[in-house]
Design an enzyme around this catalytic site. Structure first.
Site, PDB file in Angstrom:
ATOM      1  N   ASP A  46       0.734  -1.178  -0.228  1.00 40.15           N
ATOM      2  CA  ASP A  46       0.111  -0.073  -0.027  1.00 40.15           C
ATOM      3  C   ASP A  46       0.830   1.008  -0.163  1.00 40.15           C
ATOM      4  OD1 ASP A  46      -1.836   2.128   0.829  1.00 40.15           O
ATOM      5  OD2 ASP A  46      -3.361   0.261   1.051  1.00 40.15           O
ATOM      6  N   SER A  87      -6.891   4.018  -1.255  1.00 39.82           N
ATOM      7  CA  SER A  87      -6.837   2.544  -1.271  1.00 39.82           C
ATOM      8  C   SER A  87      -8.288   1.810  -1.713  1.00 39.82           C
ATOM      9  CB  SER A  87      -6.506   2.209   0.081  1.00 39.82           C
ATOM     10  OG  SER A  87      -5.015   2.455   0.154  1.00 39.82           O
ATOM     11  N   HIS A 269       2.370   8.542   4.611  1.00 43.57           N
ATOM     12  CA  HIS A 269       1.636   9.732   5.198  1.00 43.57           C
ATOM     13  C   HIS A 269       2.241  10.677   6.089  1.00 43.57           C
ATOM     14  CE1 HIS A 269      -2.367   9.001   2.921  1.00 43.57           C
ATOM     15  NE2 HIS A 269      -2.155   7.747   3.158  1.00 43.57           N
ATOM     16  N   ASP A 307      -1.034   0.077  -4.802  1.00 44.45           N
ATOM     17  CA  ASP A 307      -2.439   0.822  -5.185  1.00 44.45           C
ATOM     18  C   ASP A 307      -2.149   2.082  -5.525  1.00 44.45           C
ATOM     19  OD1 ASP A 307      -1.870   1.336  -2.783  1.00 44.45           O
ATOM     20  OD2 ASP A 307      -3.692   1.085  -1.826  1.00 44.45           O
TER      21      ASP A 307
HETATM   22 ZN   LIG Z   1      -2.896   6.144   1.943  1.00 42.63          ZN
END
Ligand SMILES: [Zn+2]
Length: 373
Positions: A46, A87, A269, A307
């Site tokens: 991810d 996502s 993030h 993703d």
């Molecule tokens: Zn994210």
């Protein structure tokens, strides 16, 4: 507008990204694969774009498992409502073969449920599994089994896990199953009534001894979110090995397994370079476990991709091997294309540049099935 949020000079520890796998390089030249796959293992990092993979590769002198793959492609991750995806829309594209809006899980832009490859595999008598390093009801695993308008309908997503006879799932989020706000249901009891063995971190260590080959298997790794790799989480490679050994004996037809290195995204993030490398190292080690199996098995197609990219990661001037100067341009997702790595029967389908929805259609084609949408 792009702004440099954080620049951190990163000292990466010796061998941080080294796999414990016994593989020799390159593996692909030595293996004669079957004509078409019986099993597909989809590994999703991810928030893992090309810069993240590059950082994993340059953070060690040893070859990473990313470098084992003979077939490389790129996927375009655009969502139906935004150039920059999330996502939910990204995983829905790969799970169901349709573009949807950000936040939509297993539904099309009109919020109509779309059958996922995991659900189709179940209908065809295949064994299926999902493994995550965040909650199992988080957007990425959810898109393979749930159909909800919004990714944060966590309790509804948990309910959707009982609508498909998924053979195995491992991840956090126990509280959404047994301490629910929206109703009085205890989904763990309901899973047990459906012949699942349900175990959790509180009573047990994750171990294949907990498994019964004749019953489905669930392991909750946390009440809510599991720890980061940096904080000590270490179950993903072990879960990979256990899941494969379990699923390969659950159906003579074959299996579909999706495993997610979920917190690569979170390190992006929060613009945390050490955490990012730790998560990538964990993911790399997991790829090694999967390749160990796939090279011996020869009937398994392995696809590694992400993703979307998170953090706008840059490898700055002054970087040296194992001493990367990593910088981030945002604390959000970005629109860069995402690399796709494939090995095994029908891996060649994954060459080129294509939409994320084609991850779905190429997997369907590889299995030799007819696409339903
Ligand atoms: Zn994210």
């Amino acid at each position: 507008m792009v702004k440099i949020f954080a620049t951190t000079f990163l000292m990466i520890f010796l061998g941080a990204c080294t796999s414990k796998s016994s593989l020799e390089f390159p593996v692909s030249t030595k293996v004669k694969f079957a004509e078409k796959p019986k099993n597909i293992i989809l590994l999703l990092g991810d928030g893992m774009g090309l810069a993240q993979v590059t950082a994993a590769v340059y953070s060690t002198y040893k070859k990473t498992n990313f470098e084992q793959f003979p077939v490389i492609g790129f996927q375009k991750t655009i969502a139906s409502d935004n150039l920059i995806t999330d996502s939910a829309a990204g995983a829905t594209a790969m799970a169901c073969g349709i573009k949807t809006y950000r936040n939509g899980v297993g539904v099309n832009p009109d919020t109509i449920p779309q059958q996922s490859i995991l659900e189709l595999a179940e209908l065809k008598g295949f064994a299926t599994g999902l493994v995550s390093t965040v909650t199992i009801i988080h957007a990425t695993p959810a898109a393979f089994i749930a159909h909800q308008k919004y990714r944060n309908f966590y309790e509804q997503i948990a309910t959707d896990f009982l609508k498909t006879d998924i053979d195995l799932f491992i991840g956090g989020g126990k509280k959404y199953f047994d301490r629910r706000d929206s109703d009085e249901r205890n989904l763990i009891k309901e899973l047990e009534q459906k012949n699942y063995v349900v175990a959790n971190y509180f009573n047990n260590n994750l171990s294949s001894k907990l498994m019964d080959p004749n019953r489905n298997f669930v392991f909750f790794t946390a009440d809510n979110h599991p720890l980061s790799k940096t904080q000590g989480r270490d179950y993903l490679p072990k879960a990979a090995k256990m899941s494969i050994n379990f699923l390969k004996n659950r159906s003579k037809n074959g299996f579909f397994l999706m495993m997610e290195g979920s917190q690569i995204d979170w390190a992006g993030h929060s613009n945390e370079p050490i955490q990012l490398i730790d998560e990538l190292s964990d993911f790399n080690q997991t790829i090694g476990v999967v390749l160990d199996f796939a090279m011996k098995n020869q009937n398994t197609l392995v696809i590694v991709t992400g993703d979307h990219e998170t953090g706008g990661l840059a490898i700055n001037p002054d970087s040296k091997m194992k001493k990367l100067d990593l910088a981030f341009t945002t604390n959000d997702h970005t629109g860069t294309m995402i690399p796709v790595f494939a090995i095994g029967p029908k891996a060649e389908l994954f060459r080129g540049i294509y939409d994320n929805t084609e991850i779905y259609s190429k997997m369907i084609e590889a299995y030799g099935w007819n696409a339903t949408n």
